[in-house]
Design a protein around this motif. Structure first.
Motif, PDB file in Angstrom:
ATOM      1  N   GLN A  68       0.856  -1.174   0.000  1.00  0.00           N
ATOM      2  CA  GLN A  68       0.000   0.000   0.000  1.00  0.00           C
ATOM      3  C   GLN A  68       0.899   1.232   0.000  1.00  0.00           C
ATOM      4  O   GLN A  68       1.899   1.273   0.715  1.00  0.00           O
ATOM      5  CB  GLN A  68      -0.834  -0.041   1.271  1.00  0.00           C
ATOM      6  CG  GLN A  68      -1.992   0.894   1.229  1.00  0.00           C
ATOM      7  CD  GLN A  68      -2.478   1.220   2.614  1.00  0.00           C
ATOM      8  OE1 GLN A  68      -1.888   0.857   3.613  1.00  0.00           O
ATOM      9  NE2 GLN A  68      -3.582   1.937   2.651  1.00  0.00           N
ATOM     10  N   THR A 100      -9.923  -4.637  -6.431  1.00  0.00           N
ATOM     11  CA  THR A 100     -10.777  -5.234  -5.394  1.00  0.00           C
ATOM     12  C   THR A 100     -11.001  -4.246  -4.251  1.00  0.00           C
ATOM     13  O   THR A 100     -12.092  -4.201  -3.692  1.00  0.00           O
ATOM     14  CB  THR A 100     -10.186  -6.557  -4.866  1.00  0.00           C
ATOM     15  OG1 THR A 100      -8.792  -6.370  -4.605  1.00  0.00           O
ATOM     16  CG2 THR A 100     -10.368  -7.675  -5.865  1.00  0.00           C
ATOM     17  N   ARG A 102     -14.829  -0.917  -1.455  1.00  0.00           N
ATOM     18  CA  ARG A 102     -15.236   0.409  -0.954  1.00  0.00           C
ATOM     19  C   ARG A 102     -16.583   0.829  -1.533  1.00  0.00           C
ATOM     20  O   ARG A 102     -17.388   1.444  -0.842  1.00  0.00           O
ATOM     21  CB  ARG A 102     -14.152   1.462  -1.217  1.00  0.00           C
ATOM     22  CG  ARG A 102     -13.047   1.432  -0.154  1.00  0.00           C
ATOM     23  CD  ARG A 102     -12.030   2.540  -0.344  1.00  0.00           C
ATOM     24  NE  ARG A 102     -11.204   2.322  -1.520  1.00  0.00           N
ATOM     25  CZ  ARG A 102     -10.090   1.570  -1.527  1.00  0.00           C
ATOM     26  NH1 ARG A 102      -9.674   0.998  -0.420  1.00  0.00           N
ATOM     27  NH2 ARG A 102      -9.409   1.399  -2.629  1.00  0.00           N
ATOM     28  N   GLU A 111      -7.404  -6.184   7.808  1.00  0.00           N
ATOM     29  CA  GLU A 111      -7.247  -7.624   7.530  1.00  0.00           C
ATOM     30  C   GLU A 111      -7.814  -7.929   6.151  1.00  0.00           C
ATOM     31  O   GLU A 111      -8.607  -7.161   5.613  1.00  0.00           O
ATOM     32  CB  GLU A 111      -8.030  -8.450   8.558  1.00  0.00           C
ATOM     33  CG  GLU A 111      -7.626  -8.227  10.010  1.00  0.00           C
ATOM     34  CD  GLU A 111      -6.212  -8.692  10.319  1.00  0.00           C
ATOM     35  OE1 GLU A 111      -5.644  -9.489   9.538  1.00  0.00           O
ATOM     36  OE2 GLU A 111      -5.658  -8.233  11.341  1.00  0.00           O
ATOM     37  N   VAL A 158     -10.296  -9.560   3.623  1.00  0.00           N
ATOM     38  CA  VAL A 158     -11.666 -10.060   3.609  1.00  0.00           C
ATOM     39  C   VAL A 158     -11.565 -11.560   3.292  1.00  0.00           C
ATOM     40  O   VAL A 158     -10.697 -11.963   2.517  1.00  0.00           O
ATOM     41  CB  VAL A 158     -12.480  -9.309   2.522  1.00  0.00           C
ATOM     42  CG1 VAL A 158     -13.882  -9.872   2.394  1.00  0.00           C
ATOM     43  CG2 VAL A 158     -12.523  -7.807   2.837  1.00  0.00           C
ATOM     44  N   GLY A 178      -4.886  -5.499  -6.621  1.00  0.00           N
ATOM     45  CA  GLY A 178      -5.324  -5.898  -5.273  1.00  0.00           C
ATOM     46  C   GLY A 178      -5.769  -7.350  -5.191  1.00  0.00           C
ATOM     47  O   GLY A 178      -6.245  -7.786  -4.140  1.00  0.00           O
ATOM     48  N   GLN A 226      -5.717 -17.304  -3.152  1.00  0.00           N
ATOM     49  CA  GLN A 226      -6.358 -16.488  -4.195  1.00  0.00           C
ATOM     50  C   GLN A 226      -5.631 -16.647  -5.527  1.00  0.00           C
ATOM     51  O   GLN A 226      -6.262 -16.657  -6.589  1.00  0.00           O
ATOM     52  CB  GLN A 226      -6.385 -15.009  -3.783  1.00  0.00           C
ATOM     53  CG  GLN A 226      -7.302 -14.729  -2.592  1.00  0.00           C
ATOM     54  CD  GLN A 226      -7.353 -13.252  -2.225  1.00  0.00           C
ATOM     55  OE1 GLN A 226      -6.748 -12.406  -2.879  1.00  0.00           O
ATOM     56  NE2 GLN A 226      -8.071 -12.939  -1.149  1.00  0.00           N
ATOM     57  N   ARG A 285      -9.426   8.830   3.807  1.00  0.00           N
ATOM     58  CA  ARG A 285      -9.981   7.489   3.645  1.00  0.00           C
ATOM     59  C   ARG A 285     -10.194   6.853   5.006  1.00  0.00           C
ATOM     60  O   ARG A 285      -9.296   6.824   5.843  1.00  0.00           O
ATOM     61  CB  ARG A 285      -9.001   6.638   2.834  1.00  0.00           C
ATOM     62  CG  ARG A 285      -9.516   6.310   1.461  1.00  0.00           C
ATOM     63  CD  ARG A 285      -8.508   5.537   0.665  1.00  0.00           C
ATOM     64  NE  ARG A 285      -8.201   4.241   1.254  1.00  0.00           N
ATOM     65  CZ  ARG A 285      -7.506   3.325   0.601  1.00  0.00           C
ATOM     66  NH1 ARG A 285      -7.067   3.549  -0.619  1.00  0.00           N
ATOM     67  NH2 ARG A 285      -7.236   2.175   1.163  1.00  0.00           N
TER      68      ARG A 285
HETATM   69  N1  LIG Z   1      -7.778  -9.577  -2.686  1.00  0.00           N
HETATM   70  C1  LIG Z   1      -8.269  -9.210  -1.496  1.00  0.00           C
HETATM   71  N2  LIG Z   1      -8.495 -10.144  -0.550  1.00  0.00           N
HETATM   72  C2  LIG Z   1      -8.986  -9.815   0.645  1.00  0.00           C
HETATM   73  N3  LIG Z   1      -9.270  -8.563   1.017  1.00  0.00           N
HETATM   74  C3  LIG Z   1      -9.064  -7.589   0.121  1.00  0.00           C
HETATM   75  C4  LIG Z   1      -8.563  -7.863  -1.195  1.00  0.00           C
HETATM   76  N4  LIG Z   1      -8.469  -6.691  -1.861  1.00  0.00           N
HETATM   77  C5  LIG Z   1      -8.885  -5.734  -1.024  1.00  0.00           C
HETATM   78  N5  LIG Z   1      -9.245  -6.269   0.175  1.00  0.00           N
HETATM   79  C6  LIG Z   1      -9.759  -5.525   1.354  1.00  0.00           C
HETATM   80  O1  LIG Z   1      -9.932  -4.160   1.020  1.00  0.00           O
HETATM   81  C7  LIG Z   1      -9.034  -3.328   1.784  1.00  0.00           C
HETATM   82  C8  LIG Z   1      -8.523  -2.187   0.914  1.00  0.00           C
HETATM   83  O2  LIG Z   1      -7.930  -2.710  -0.269  1.00  0.00           O
HETATM   84  P1  LIG Z   1      -6.949  -1.854  -1.172  1.00  0.00           P
HETATM   85  O3  LIG Z   1      -7.549  -0.545  -1.481  1.00  0.00           O
HETATM   86  O4  LIG Z   1      -6.479  -2.709  -2.283  1.00  0.00           O
HETATM   87  O5  LIG Z   1      -5.782  -1.688  -0.144  1.00  0.00           O
HETATM   88  P2  LIG Z   1      -4.505  -0.831  -0.189  1.00  0.00           P
HETATM   89  O6  LIG Z   1      -4.981   0.528   0.164  1.00  0.00           O
HETATM   90  O7  LIG Z   1      -3.767  -1.573   0.874  1.00  0.00           O
HETATM   91  O8  LIG Z   1      -3.893  -0.940  -1.546  1.00  0.00           O
HETATM   92  C9  LIG Z   1      -7.953  -4.294   2.262  1.00  0.00           C
HETATM   93  O9  LIG Z   1      -7.315  -3.842   3.432  1.00  0.00           O
HETATM   94  C10 LIG Z   1      -8.765  -5.570   2.496  1.00  0.00           C
HETATM   95  O10 LIG Z   1      -9.482  -5.532   3.706  1.00  0.00           O
END
Ligand SMILES: Nc1ncnc2c1ncn2[C@@H]1O[C@H](COP(=O)(O)OP(=O)(O)O)[C@@H](O)[C@H]1O
Length: 191
Positions: free
Chosen positions: A11, A33, A38, A59, A61, A87, A94, A135
């Motif tokens: 991130q 994702t 969101r 965490e 999902v 993501g 996965q 956010r």
């Molecule tokens: N492939 C995935 N598997 C499980 N949870 C996910 C996945 N993609 C996103 N999430 C959930 O959505 C949240 C935000 O995702 P994302 O915007 O991709 O995170 P980041 O800001 O860390 O790049 C993650 O912290 C997680 O809870």
């Protein structure tokens, strides 16, 4: 030419921005994702309500929720000629599901991008973004937890993709345009 790509990176490495730019240049949709979750949260859909407590804690999902959501999205007509998955996959299970989803359609990934960035740089970017966008899932403990989850579960996928000769590692530090050009150059042999 087809572009079926995944993009990984901690991130704050600029992954979302670069995914959108690559998608634009390659003429394929981005499937994020995080964005999908969101918008489910914003709509208060059933899926959003199931995902919320995991997202709030930084965490992952549960896989069954995420996998089903991605499977459905990849079946949309706009993803038929290519996509950039941002993501997903986030862990080894996965990655396996993705491989089966694609195999069922007789297709495969062209490349798996790992956008790298050093930790100090990443934390600095995240704090700035949290300030600018507010956010809800960008509080400091949650950011820390997400970086830890990335290191534990997602970073090891790079080795898996390297074995399949799909890994393209690109340094995410630098001007945004420069990073985009770096990415396009590194991807060229794979497309
Ligand atoms: N492939 C995935 N598997 C499980 N949870 C996910 C996945 N993609 C996103 N999430 C959930 O959505 C949240 C935000 O995702 P994302 O915007 O991709 O995170 P980041 O800001 O860390 O790049 C993650 O912290 C997680 O809870």
């Amino acid at each position: 030419m087809s572009a079926r790509l995944i993009i990984m990176g901690p991130q704050g490495a600029g992954k979302g921005t670069q995914a959108a730019r690559l998608a634009d240049r390659l003429g394929v949709p981005t499937i994020s994702t995080g964005d999908m979750f969101r918008s489910h949260l914003a709509e208060r859909s059933e899926l959003g309500q199931r995902a919320q407590r995991y997202m709030d804690a930084g965490e992952l999902v549960p896989d069954e929720i995420t996998d089903a959501m991605v499977r459905e999205r990849l079946a949309q007509p706009d993803a038929a000629e290519g996509f950039i998955l941002d993501g997903y996959p986030r862990n080894a299970a996965q990655a396996q599901v993705l491989e089966s989803i694609l195999a069922e359609s007789g297709i495969a990934l062209n490349a798996a991008i790992e956008l790298t960035a050093d930790t100090d740089e990443v934390v600095e970017r995240l704090l700035k973004r949290a300030e600018e966008q507010g956010r809800a899932d960008d509080t400091e403990p949650v950011i820390r937890r997400r970086l830890a989850v990335y290191a534990e579960q997602t970073a090891p996928l790079a080795a898996l993709y390297a074995e399949k000769d799909l890994l393209v590692q690109v340094d995410g530090v630098g001007e945004m345009d420069e990073v985009t050009e770096r990415l396009l150059a590194a991807l060229e042999p794979k497309l």
